[in-house]
Design a protein around this motif. Structure first.
Motif, PDB file in Angstrom:
ATOM      1  N   THR A   1       0.835  -1.192   0.000  1.00 57.96           N
ATOM      2  CA  THR A   1       0.000   0.000   0.000  1.00 57.96           C
ATOM      3  C   THR A   1       0.872   1.245   0.000  1.00 57.96           C
ATOM      4  O   THR A   1       1.822   1.352   0.781  1.00 57.96           O
ATOM      5  CB  THR A   1      -0.910   0.026   1.244  1.00 57.96           C
ATOM      6  OG1 THR A   1      -1.671  -1.180   1.307  1.00 57.96           O
ATOM      7  CG2 THR A   1      -1.856   1.216   1.204  1.00 57.96           C
TER       8      THR A   1
ATOM      9  N   LEU B   1       0.934   5.281   0.674  1.00 56.56           N
ATOM     10  CA  LEU B   1       0.208   6.239   1.493  1.00 56.56           C
ATOM     11  C   LEU B   1       0.641   7.650   1.123  1.00 56.56           C
ATOM     12  O   LEU B   1       1.840   7.966   1.159  1.00 56.56           O
ATOM     13  CB  LEU B   1       0.483   5.975   2.970  1.00 56.56           C
ATOM     14  CG  LEU B   1       0.181   4.531   3.407  1.00 56.56           C
ATOM     15  CD1 LEU B   1       0.943   4.185   4.676  1.00 56.56           C
ATOM     16  CD2 LEU B   1      -1.317   4.352   3.593  1.00 56.56           C
TER      17      LEU B   1
ATOM     18  N   SER C   1      -4.792   6.236   0.183  1.00 56.64           N
ATOM     19  CA  SER C   1      -4.057   4.966   0.179  1.00 56.64           C
ATOM     20  C   SER C   1      -4.276   4.275  -1.163  1.00 56.64           C
ATOM     21  O   SER C   1      -5.402   4.212  -1.655  1.00 56.64           O
ATOM     22  CB  SER C   1      -4.522   4.064   1.323  1.00 56.64           C
ATOM     23  OG  SER C   1      -5.904   3.774   1.224  1.00 56.64           O
TER      24      SER C   1
ATOM     25  N   TYR D   1      -7.001   5.081  -5.859  1.00 56.27           N
ATOM     26  CA  TYR D   1      -6.953   5.038  -4.403  1.00 56.27           C
ATOM     27  C   TYR D   1      -8.099   4.216  -3.813  1.00 56.27           C
ATOM     28  O   TYR D   1      -9.223   4.226  -4.302  1.00 56.27           O
ATOM     29  CB  TYR D   1      -6.921   6.442  -3.796  1.00 56.27           C
ATOM     30  CG  TYR D   1      -8.115   7.334  -4.050  1.00 56.27           C
ATOM     31  CD1 TYR D   1      -9.286   7.192  -3.315  1.00 56.27           C
ATOM     32  CD2 TYR D   1      -8.044   8.343  -4.995  1.00 56.27           C
ATOM     33  CE1 TYR D   1     -10.365   8.020  -3.525  1.00 56.27           C
ATOM     34  CE2 TYR D   1      -9.127   9.194  -5.215  1.00 56.27           C
ATOM     35  CZ  TYR D   1     -10.282   9.030  -4.473  1.00 56.27           C
ATOM     36  OH  TYR D   1     -11.355   9.862  -4.683  1.00 56.27           O
TER      37      TYR D   1
ATOM     38  N   THR E   1       2.987  11.156   5.821  1.00 60.54           N
ATOM     39  CA  THR E   1       2.288   9.920   6.155  1.00 60.54           C
ATOM     40  C   THR E   1       3.337   8.967   6.721  1.00 60.54           C
ATOM     41  O   THR E   1       4.184   8.466   5.991  1.00 60.54           O
ATOM     42  CB  THR E   1       1.608   9.301   4.925  1.00 60.54           C
ATOM     43  OG1 THR E   1       2.572   9.216   3.845  1.00 60.54           O
ATOM     44  CG2 THR E   1       0.436  10.152   4.461  1.00 60.54           C
TER      45      THR E   1
ATOM     46  N   LEU F   1      -4.695   1.250   9.290  1.00 62.34           N
ATOM     47  CA  LEU F   1      -4.535   0.737   7.938  1.00 62.34           C
ATOM     48  C   LEU F   1      -4.978  -0.718   7.895  1.00 62.34           C
ATOM     49  O   LEU F   1      -4.427  -1.563   8.601  1.00 62.34           O
ATOM     50  CB  LEU F   1      -3.077   0.853   7.483  1.00 62.34           C
ATOM     51  CG  LEU F   1      -2.732   0.224   6.127  1.00 62.34           C
ATOM     52  CD1 LEU F   1      -3.529   0.886   4.996  1.00 62.34           C
ATOM     53  CD2 LEU F   1      -1.230   0.333   5.860  1.00 62.34           C
TER      54      LEU F   1
ATOM     55  N   HIS G   1      -6.444  -2.299   2.004  1.00 61.20           N
ATOM     56  CA  HIS G   1      -5.607  -1.119   1.758  1.00 61.20           C
ATOM     57  C   HIS G   1      -6.287   0.171   2.195  1.00 61.20           C
ATOM     58  O   HIS G   1      -5.865   1.265   1.797  1.00 61.20           O
ATOM     59  CB  HIS G   1      -5.227  -1.004   0.277  1.00 61.20           C
ATOM     60  CG  HIS G   1      -4.708  -2.262  -0.331  1.00 61.20           C
ATOM     61  ND1 HIS G   1      -3.385  -2.639  -0.239  1.00 61.20           N
ATOM     62  CD2 HIS G   1      -5.331  -3.245  -1.032  1.00 61.20           C
ATOM     63  CE1 HIS G   1      -3.213  -3.801  -0.863  1.00 61.20           C
ATOM     64  NE2 HIS G   1      -4.377  -4.192  -1.344  1.00 61.20           N
TER      65      HIS G   1
ATOM     66  N   LEU H   1      -7.839   3.168   4.824  1.00 58.64           N
ATOM     67  CA  LEU H   1      -7.596   3.883   6.062  1.00 58.64           C
ATOM     68  C   LEU H   1      -8.922   4.149   6.768  1.00 58.64           C
ATOM     69  O   LEU H   1      -9.949   4.348   6.112  1.00 58.64           O
ATOM     70  CB  LEU H   1      -6.902   5.218   5.783  1.00 58.64           C
ATOM     71  CG  LEU H   1      -5.503   5.157   5.170  1.00 58.64           C
ATOM     72  CD1 LEU H   1      -5.084   6.544   4.702  1.00 58.64           C
ATOM     73  CD2 LEU H   1      -4.500   4.595   6.162  1.00 58.64           C
TER      74      LEU H   1
END
Length: 379
Positions: free
Chosen positions: A129, A131, A142, A154, A177, A201, A206, A208
């Motif tokens: 992933t 970020l 993400s 994303y 991040t 996470l 993947h 947030l």
């Protein structure tokens, strides 16, 4: 993609032609990708035996590649494209394949960043992933990374909220991040709202999601910028841009909580707020020393860390040899630090004393035709 070579730019030596692939492959030589505020990623070569940095040339055209990260095992490089700073369009995130022979980059994919002005990214390798922090809009996104290094659109988008105490803080500005060592949390220092947002996470999706508590606050007008965890993951060190402080926290990795412990100014007592601006923070390889850049004084400040208590004390400060150092990076061996002097458009190389943590500049700063603002190493 072939590299555009630039002769004559080097620290302690002439630039090496790209054809000298055997030197690139030497165990004591690393490639260094340089992010800029212009229209290209640049490539340099670091000779760790001789303490020499040589500029090779442009590695890839991209608009404002102001932050980079490398997955050396997979031979991938990820870059932001810090566009959309007018607030009317989104920025971009780009992935590249690295040619191990000469460091040449081949673009694999480009996706929109989900916000305006992406200025930072981190790669969660275990979760595949990427970020991204979008500075101008305060969005945090993400991105799933495919097995071939290409990016999916994303998977989640989170928007920081609030505003700060000074004119520069009229809205959220996600500035970093930072993945915690467990891989379960992402900390986002937000310069615009004096908060460090905490997100969980999800490794399979993947995505947030806001943690509880959702953030830790800093005093009004401090402007959180970048942060780094201690080697054992028990402490978090935050650099504030507007107040130019190094702030230390205890990190609860089970609950996702920060507890403030200490705040140390980078500047002498009595320095006006208008003369304060900090930019980058990094931990030495063995975790005993911490470094931060002071843009106004054009210096790197060194701290010694008590690894039991997590507390820090300043033990040194050295000029960078240029003007307004924005970012710097320590090579994987822990012996060398590369500093980008943004306004003077030069790069300085420092040797790191492995016992004392002290920095010693090696040679004269090397000029670059543009502003160096980020670095990523590739062995």
């Amino acid at each position: 993609m072939a590299l555009r070579l630039l002769a004559g730019l080097a620290i302690m030596g002439a630039a090496c032609p790209l054809a000298a692939a055997p030197e690139v492959a030497h165990k004591d030589t690393m490639l260094v990708y340089i992010g800029t505020q212009a229209d290209a990623i640049w490539l340099a070569r670091l000779d760790r035996r001789q303490g020499r940095l040589s500029i090779v040339g442009q590695a890839a055209p991209v608009a404002r590649p102001t932050w980079l990260t490398v997955d050396a095992d997979s031979h991938w490089l990820f870059s932001v494209s810090e566009t959309g700073t007018d607030g009317f369009e989104q920025g971009g995130v780009v992935s590249y394949a690295i040619n191990p022979a000469d460091g040449a980059l081949t673009r694999l994919s480009r996706v929109t960043s989900g916000g305006s002005g992406p200025t930072y990214l981190a790669y969660a390798k275990r979760q595949k992933t990427l970020l991204v922090g979008n500075f101008w809009g305060g969005e945090v996104t993400s991105f799933p990374v495919r097995g071939d290094g290409r990016l999916w659109p994303y998977a989640s988008l989170m928007r920081d909220t609030g505003k700060g105490a000074v004119p520069k803080q009229s809205m959220p500005h996600a500035h970093a991040t930072v993945l915690d060592p467990t891989g379960h949390f992402v900390l986002v220092p937000d310069m615009g709202v004096d908060r460090v947002f905490i997100y969980r996470l999800a490794p399979k999706t993947h995505q947030l999601q806001a943690s509880q508590p959702a953030f830790a606050t800093t005093p009004p007008g401090t402007g959180p910028r970048h942060g780094v965890f201690s080697r054992d993951g028990r402490f978090f060190y935050l650099l504030t841009e507007l107040s130019a402080e190094m702030r230390s926290y205890r990190w609860d990795a089970k609950r996702g909580r920060l507890t403030a412990m200490q705040a140390l100014p980078l500047d002498p007592a009595g320095t006006p707020v208008s003369q304060k601006s900090a930019a980058e923070i990094a931990l030495g390889k063995d975790g005993r020393f911490l470094y931060a850049s002071n843009r106004i004084r054009s210096t790197i400040v060194t701290y010694a860390l008590n690894q039991r208590t997590g507390l820090a004390r300043q033990i040194g400060e050295v000029p960078t040899g240029g003007s307004r150092p924005r970012s710097f990076a320590i090579d994987p061996s822990g012996q060398w630090m590369i500093v980008g002097n943004q306004e003077s458009q030069t790069i300085s190389l420092f040797r790191i004393d492995q016992v004392s943590g002290a920095l010693q500049r090696t040679g004269e700063p090397v000029p670059l035709p543009t502003k160096p603002v980020a670095f990523a190493f590739y062995p």
